[in-house]
Design an enzyme around this catalytic site. Structure first.
Site, mmCIF file in Angstrom:
data_model
loop_
_atom_site.group_PDB
_atom_site.id
_atom_site.type_symbol
_atom_site.label_atom_id
_atom_site.label_comp_id
_atom_site.label_asym_id
_atom_site.label_seq_id
_atom_site.Cartn_x
_atom_site.Cartn_y
_atom_site.Cartn_z
ATOM 1 N N HIS A 217 50.651 45.071 35.061
ATOM 2 C CA HIS A 217 51.636 44.645 36.043
ATOM 3 C C HIS A 217 52.926 45.443 35.966
ATOM 4 O O HIS A 217 53.700 45.465 36.907
ATOM 5 C CB HIS A 217 51.882 43.133 35.906
ATOM 6 C CG HIS A 217 50.814 42.340 36.583
ATOM 7 N ND1 HIS A 217 51.009 41.063 37.038
ATOM 8 C CD2 HIS A 217 49.537 42.643 36.884
ATOM 9 C CE1 HIS A 217 49.887 40.619 37.595
ATOM 10 N NE2 HIS A 217 48.983 41.567 37.516
ATOM 11 N N SER A 221 48.396 48.225 39.967
ATOM 12 C CA SER A 221 47.004 48.667 39.938
ATOM 13 C C SER A 221 46.856 50.079 40.463
ATOM 14 O O SER A 221 47.585 50.511 41.354
ATOM 15 C CB SER A 221 46.136 47.749 40.803
ATOM 16 O OG SER A 221 45.950 46.503 40.199
ATOM 17 N N LYS A 245 39.168 37.564 47.488
ATOM 18 C CA LYS A 245 38.143 38.592 47.256
ATOM 19 C C LYS A 245 37.570 38.459 45.836
ATOM 20 O O LYS A 245 36.362 38.560 45.624
ATOM 21 C CB LYS A 245 38.761 39.978 47.452
ATOM 22 C CG LYS A 245 37.741 41.091 47.480
ATOM 23 C CD LYS A 245 38.372 42.405 47.933
ATOM 24 C CE LYS A 245 37.301 43.493 47.974
ATOM 25 N NZ LYS A 245 37.860 44.781 48.437
ATOM 26 N N ASP A 246 38.470 38.228 44.861
ATOM 27 C CA ASP A 246 38.006 38.026 43.491
ATOM 28 C C ASP A 246 37.145 36.777 43.390
ATOM 29 O O ASP A 246 36.132 36.753 42.682
ATOM 30 C CB ASP A 246 39.200 37.881 42.531
ATOM 31 C CG ASP A 246 39.856 39.215 42.208
ATOM 32 O OD1 ASP A 246 40.946 39.207 41.588
ATOM 33 O OD2 ASP A 246 39.274 40.260 42.561
ATOM 34 N N GLU A 289 20.949 43.831 20.350
ATOM 35 C CA GLU A 289 20.971 43.422 21.746
ATOM 36 C C GLU A 289 21.240 44.638 22.634
ATOM 37 O O GLU A 289 21.828 45.626 22.194
ATOM 38 C CB GLU A 289 22.059 42.370 21.971
ATOM 39 C CG GLU A 289 21.741 41.036 21.308
ATOM 40 C CD GLU A 289 20.603 40.303 22.016
ATOM 41 O OE1 GLU A 289 20.885 39.531 22.935
ATOM 42 O OE2 GLU A 289 19.441 40.519 21.624
#
Lengths: 414, 293, 176
Positions: A217, A221, A245-246, A289
């Site tokens: 921040h 972005s 959107k998220d 894994e």
């Protein structure tokens, strides 16, 4: 904190009173509602929210599992089965946690590839990137410890193999390894401390995530063009545009997550982990894994024990210095025609190493592992420094707004 | 090399779509493993596999019968309780039937006034009593071999397909898309029906039997099933094949007792998430409609 | 303008619809996280206990565990029964007739936890101090219970609890 002063106005007496003493609502408003975010972000930018969702889910399901799990060699395996069979909803909670670890890594790797492709690690986002590498490192340790708690054959022998790697350290290796074990081999003290640390680490990750978002921040972005936002026209407010959107992206992700939890919950695991740990019998193929397979492939590609360990650790540590290895003046690979094929070659390398990590390290598999391991390091140490210097990037757009609000063919690039 | 994609995300979407579409042209159900040493394990049809799968109560009851009469003399089910036999989603014996099964067992519970272990007959709340007190006792009764507990055996085994390496991703996707979790059950079925005459020239070690499926092909357990080994009350044919299917299905249930409820809940969750995704997508489109992007 | 308004209404509606649908799902998802702390299937299976009464002699008492708590089962003598029934119920600190506390006069089934602060009263074994009323005596703060398990003297506010039980046969009870 960079100045993104919010337009927040406390609406009633209580909120005014609170704002004068602890402006937390003002902070949330400024950072997650008003916050200007580039208007051209694609769905690869939703993975931050997806990862936050994964972290919260793992913490909640993990705390619940810890209410029922018994961290002692004689009872651990049976306590996990007790959760599966007797605890109300225990089977779903356990499966969510186990599948959740895989989903967490899937999202993290996509998030990292996004960062590599769009140059999100470049100045001024170096610290953001470094915090991210610290997060993935903590995630790796957390997941490794979590898997070991089941105390199946794979759990026990994975801990044995990986902790034995520390014996490769000259002079102090043996002592360090016994210190980790709490004994002369993997045993009950090891299991108990694995639970304690596995419970601790997610909160370290949460703190790092807080710093990660803070660092983000401060500078804002990145975006698919790699061109920084210059004017308010380049951005939209985080709420409602990116919240919705998220939200959509998280639910689509949850669909994949739910498919595994309800219809293929054991697919990503290994059947040997349903055999109780037996210190006197080694499984024929010890495999970690899936999310560890690339690193495992690198470890086994190097014939020397110590150098194999160094290579595996270096594979993660090299990520820390990427901001200084890449010499390109241009952030986004979209405008780097010479670098682009190398990026995809790197993606193929990671996928190939993942595949090879599950194979026995012999014959063509070993040869391929060595070639791809070589390219993994060449990509960072050779390709990134050199290509940036010799490449002629494509013409960058003047601004984000130009790409979005310009003519129709520009607007296609979403 | 000029790779002009519009975005890496679109590319991977296309790539993924290509994977899935081309996978439809494979029919992995019919594959058989290669020759040589690779055992012949095929994917079977089970009532409980896939999206719509659920256990067949009658099959589980028959399978329990096979376990009880043939396997329980050597193999335990210590992670299960007798009350599980009466619970929903399983063989669903009546409480009385499950209690009768429990009472056939002798449980050690506490000590008497001299400090000696006290015995009583089993209750519904008890775990299944294992046939041997401990591993050493089990080995001494079985020529040094240890008959493993079968509670989660159906999840503790798997098999590898022998297919060209470049086709493996298709099989992964196919298995995920069809929710194929029954590799262990298929292995158990293949093992139980895999007892054959040893090939010419192979000398068996003492006390071992030849099995086409068991790793190394020599197994300490002699063929446990035979035709008509166990009577079936419901008239199902009592062949080795049927016994093997039924007991494998039973062991699938012992490993995964809540499968019915899980898949049921899964349908509700998936439908809910699809609807929610749709609503969120429409909301997203509507919110973004006024902004160019 | 009006199409803007329509769009805005549609936007708001969809946001609210999606939000409420998400909230409902979230609430449903919350229940398992809470319910997992409730007694699990193995605990619930031990919620009932059957006791065979035939080995217990007149005047003898046994203690069995039920749900982690001690339960006193006493086979009362005729004298003890008479004592319990002769009491004027109105005089009792916690008035309750003996008939309301037993299903069969001979058998007294009580949770052996003092209703004051939770100690286990003495009086189960012969020779132990069982207070001034022939029942039980709690050594922690001096509560006296009678042959029906009722509080007679001391700080305990209520009679010893009678757990839910039923006679399965004449000589077997199921508690819980």
């Amino acid at each position: 904190m960079s100045d993104h002063s919010s337009s927040y106005e406390p609406s009633n007496g209580f909120t005014r009173w609170l704002d004068e003493r602890l402006p937390i609502i003002r902070l949330m408003h400024g950072q997650f509602i008003d916050f200007p975010t580039p208007r051209n972000l694609n769905y690869l930018w939703t993975f931050g929210a997806i990862l936050t969702f994964c972290l919260m889910l793992q913490i909640i399901t993990g705390i619940i599992l810890a209410m029922h799990f018994v961290p002692h060699g004689l009872h651990a395996f049976a306590s996990v089965e007790h959760i599966m069979r007797n605890v109300n909803w225990g089977d779903l909670i356990r499966y969510t946690h186990a599948v959740g670890a895989s989903m967490f890594f899937l999202a993290a790797y996509i998030h990292m590839f996004r960062g590599l492709y769009y140059g999100s690690y470049k100045s001024p986002r170096e610290i953001l990137w470094i915090l991210g590498v610290m997060i993935i490192l903590c995630m790796i340790m957390t997941a490794f410890m979590g898997y070991s708690l089941v105390w199946g054959q794979m759990s026990f022998w994975a801990v044995t193999v990986i902790t034995n790697l520390f014996t490769a350290i000259p002079v102090v290796g043996e002592s360090i390894t016994q210190w980790i074990w709490g004994g002369y081999s993997v045993g009950d003290p090891t299991l108990n401390r694995l639970l304690s640390l596995h419970y601790l680490f997610p909160f370290i990750i949460a703190a790092l995530v807080g710093l990660h978002i803070w660092a983000l921040h401060v500078v804002g972005s990145n975006n698919p063009t790699g061109v920084e936002a210059k004017t308010p026209k380049d951005s939209v407010s985080f709420f409602p545009f990116y919240v919705i959107k998220d939200g959509f992206a998280v639910i689509v992700f949850a669909l994949l997550f739910a498919w595994f939890v309800f219809y293929a919950p054991n697919y990503l695991g290994h059947s040997d982990n349903f055999i109780e740990a037996n210190p006197l019998q080694t499984p024929p193929h010890i495999v970690p894994e899936w999310y560890f397979l690339p690193f495992y492939a690198i470890l086994r590609a190097i014939p020397d024990k110590l150098f194999g360990v160094i290579a595996m650790v270096a594979a993660i540590c090299v990520l820390f210095v990427i901001p200084w290895l890449d010499t390109s003046k241009v952030r986004s690979t979209r405008y780097r025609p010479l670098y682009k094929p190398f990026f995809w070659l790197f993606v193929i390398t990671c996928l190939a190493l993942g595949y090879l990590g599950a194979k026995a390290p012999e014959g063509y598999y070993l040869l391929a592992s060595r070639l791809f391991t070589a390219y993994y390091f060449i990509h960072f140490l050779v390709v990134m420094p050199i290509i940036g210097l010799i490449e002629t990037p494509k013409q960058l757009p003047d601004s984000i707004a130009e790409t979005v609000l310009g003519d129709a063919s520009e607007a296609e690039k979403a | 090399m000029n790779l002009s994609f519009t975005s890496p995300f679109k590319t991977t979407k296309l790539g993924f779509a290509a994977f899935v579409v081309s996978s439809l042209f494979f029919s992995p159900l019919a594959y058989a493993a290669g020759g040589g040493d690779a055992p012949d394990i095929k994917r079977q049809n089970w009532s409980f596999s896939g999206f719509f799968g659920k256990y067949d109560k009658a099959q589980l009851q028959r399978g329990f019968g096979v376990y009880n009469e043939v396997c329980s003399s050597c193999h335990g089910l210590k992670l299960l309780s007798y009350r599980n036999l009466a619970e929903k989603g399983g063989p669903e014996f009546s409480k009385e039937q499950a209690l009768a099964i429990a009472q056939e067992a002798t449980v050690i519970d506490g000590v008497d006034d001299e400090g000696e272990p006290k015995e009583r007959s089993g209750k519904l709340s008890d775990h299944f009593v294992s046939p041997f007190k401990n591993e050493a006792a089990a080995r001494s009764a079985n020529n040094g071999a240890y008959p493993p507990d079968l509670s989660v055996m159906a999840k503790a085994r798997t098999y590898h397909r022998h297919v060209p390496w470049y086709t493996e991703p298709y099989y992964w996707l196919y298995d995920i898309a069809t929710g194929y979790e029954e590799k262990g059950v298929d292995y158990l079925y293949a093992l139980l029906t895999g007892y054959k005459k040893p090939p010419r020239g192979l000398a068996l070690n003492e006390g071992m039997s030849y099995n086409a499926v068991f790793p190394g092909h020599q197994i300490a357990m002699s063929a446990p099933l035979s035709d008509e080994a166990v009577e079936y009350a419901d008239g199902t044919p009592t062949t080795i094949d049927q016994h093997a299917r039924d007991v494998s299905a039973f062991l699938a249930w012992t490993a995964e007792p809540h499968l019915n409820a899980r898949k049921d809940m899964g349908k509700r969750v998936m439908i809910y998430l699809v609807i929610l995704a749709l609503l969120l997508y429409l909301a997203k489109r509507s919110v973004w409609a006024r902004e160019k992007h | 303008m009006s199409s803007d308004n329509n769009d805005e209404n549609r936007r708001d509606f969809l946001m609210v619809a999606a939000g409420s649908f998400a909230a409902v799902g979230g609430a449903c998802a919350l229940w398992p996280l809470v319910d997992q702390m409730n007694p699990d299937a193995s605990a619930k299976a031990l919620a009932t206990v059957e006791v065979d009464l035939s080995p217990i002699k007149d005047g003898q008492a046994i203690t069995i565990m039920w749900r982690g708590k001690p339960v006193f089962i006493r086979k009362r003598t005729a004298d003890e029964i008479k004592e319990a029934k002769d009491v004027d119920v109105a005089d009792l600190p916690d008035p309750q007739a003996d008939g309301d506390r037993v299903k069969n006069d001979e058998w007294l089934v009580l949770v052996g936890i003092c209703t004051h602060l939770g100690c286990i009263p003495s009086g189960q074994k012969t020779g132990e101090n069982n207070g001034e009323y022939g029942g039980w005596f709690c050594p922690c703060h001096g509560s006296h219970y009678d042959t029906s398990g009722r509080i007679r003297k001391g700080p305990a506010p209520r009679n010893l609890e009678v757990p839910p039980y039923a006679f399965v046969t004449d000589t077997k009870i199921k508690i819980g």
